[in-house]
Scaffold this active site. Sequence first.
Site, PDB file in Angstrom:
ATOM      1  N   HIS A 186     -16.855 -29.558  52.699  1.00 38.60           N
ATOM      2  CA  HIS A 186     -15.972 -28.798  51.814  1.00 38.60           C
ATOM      3  C   HIS A 186     -14.624 -28.503  52.457  1.00 38.60           C
ATOM      4  CE1 HIS A 186     -14.904 -26.346  48.452  1.00 38.60           C
ATOM      5  NE2 HIS A 186     -14.837 -25.235  49.153  1.00 38.60           N
ATOM      6  N   ASP A 228     -19.230 -33.154  50.089  1.00 39.98           N
ATOM      7  CA  ASP A 228     -19.146 -31.819  49.511  1.00 39.98           C
ATOM      8  C   ASP A 228     -19.729 -31.821  48.097  1.00 39.98           C
ATOM      9  OD1 ASP A 228     -18.469 -29.243  48.722  1.00 39.98           O
ATOM     10  OD2 ASP A 228     -16.352 -29.720  48.392  1.00 39.98           O
ATOM     11  N   SER A 271     -10.107 -25.322  48.774  1.00 38.32           N
ATOM     12  CA  SER A 271     -11.147 -24.615  48.040  1.00 38.32           C
ATOM     13  C   SER A 271     -10.533 -23.762  46.929  1.00 38.32           C
ATOM     14  CB  SER A 271     -11.985 -23.778  49.002  1.00 38.32           C
ATOM     15  OG  SER A 271     -13.125 -23.233  48.357  1.00 38.32           O
TER      16      SER A 271
END
Length: 462
Positions: free
Chosen positions: A439, A383, A176
């Site tokens: 994610h 995601d 991320s």
Amino acid sequence: MFLQVLLLFLLFHIYVAASSWSIINSLPGFPGDLPFKLETGYVGVGDDDDVQLFYYFIESERSPENDPLVLWLTGGPACSGFHTLVYVNIGPLSFDYAHSIGNKPKLKLNPYSWTKVANIIFIDAPVGTGFSYATTWKGYNISDTSHAAQTYQFLRKWLVDHPKFLNNPLYIGGASYSGIVVPVVVQEIADGNEKGVAPAMNLKGYVLGNPAIHSAHRYRNYVVPFSHLKALISDELYQSTKTNCKGEYIDVDPDNDSCLEDLDLVKECVKDINDVNILEPKCIDSSPTPNHLSNDSVKLLLPFSQLPRQWCRKDNYIFSDIWANDKAVQNALHIREGSIEEWARCNTSVQTSFIHDIASSLIYLENLIKQGYRVLVYSGDQDMNVPYMATTAWIESLNLTVASHWKPWLVNGQVAGYRVQYTHESYQLTHTTIKGGGHAAPEYKPEECLAMVSRWFAYYPL
């Protein structure tokens, strides 16, 4: 050789006063002794070591002396390394939700921990994250660049304290938002090695999971094509939006009424979709600290079989707030008394004050091609927050040579995802999707992701 040993000896005595660590044999909520080696501690960085970065280190359960050493950075920014350790299935523990009741969460072993094949340091960084703290107010002034610099300083000092891991293959990993920071840390290590900074690090490469290498708004440009591919918007709406907006969905001309109308329709189609995994329910945030639990949140502490509402993955996160704020837990982890007011899985205060001074890490990724490292980039294909197609776009912008075209890779005879391999001289990059992953892909597909890193660390094809 003698001079290197002497230098490490001197460095150790310079740094040791700023570092402390303990071996943890048992933890509240886990039955019996831990069947793996867990170390926790602090490393002082910054001016006069005014920043104290806390970490969890878990030795490989296979061969600590030979397996890779991985420094893992959790995203956010300002989400604790404990989140990755317990929720993202990279560490050997997870919460036993079925038996966690009230204020006594239970822990169990994670059979798909990456510590099956690697030694891993989970760090609470930047300062203010998890159990990390500063001794001065100035220490809390943090940015992308200072975060990366302090992480590099942390690793140098940690390796001086742990010289037996100096020869292990070293990888820097993160997911991320860490897509911004990891390449900078890798560049710092590469520069330090070139300049002869001690200790020399055996850096082999880095790992990026659903990485945000640009500022967040850049990824909104991929919502429209991603939504179309996933059948969240119609072919007609997609074609109309693409034509009227001319492929630009962020900085839209305010007088372009046709584009704005189309984007409103797209927003209506996706507003109730969970953007970190479009296959799971969209839920309100539910990770209050123990002193701020609402009546609804207290209900979440019942056994999951008794929950009076639809299950949401975010409900799981409440247990970490309760567990990590337990004084018995903090004593077991050897947390310094009075160093923090309250533990939070992700520190919103740090996120608010954090200075985003690196708009994109792409220039670092381009520079690192010359260093000849191994790179693994993985993307959960469900995601919408950082869509796989956004990652594909920046990888293709590097103008690498395709060594092996897009094809499926299998786990237990089933397609686990798709991968493509790139090269440039000695540089090697593998980009893989995780079928059904969100994610934080290992959180959703732990078995497949363990197979992925096991093969990649071992130089086996996926």
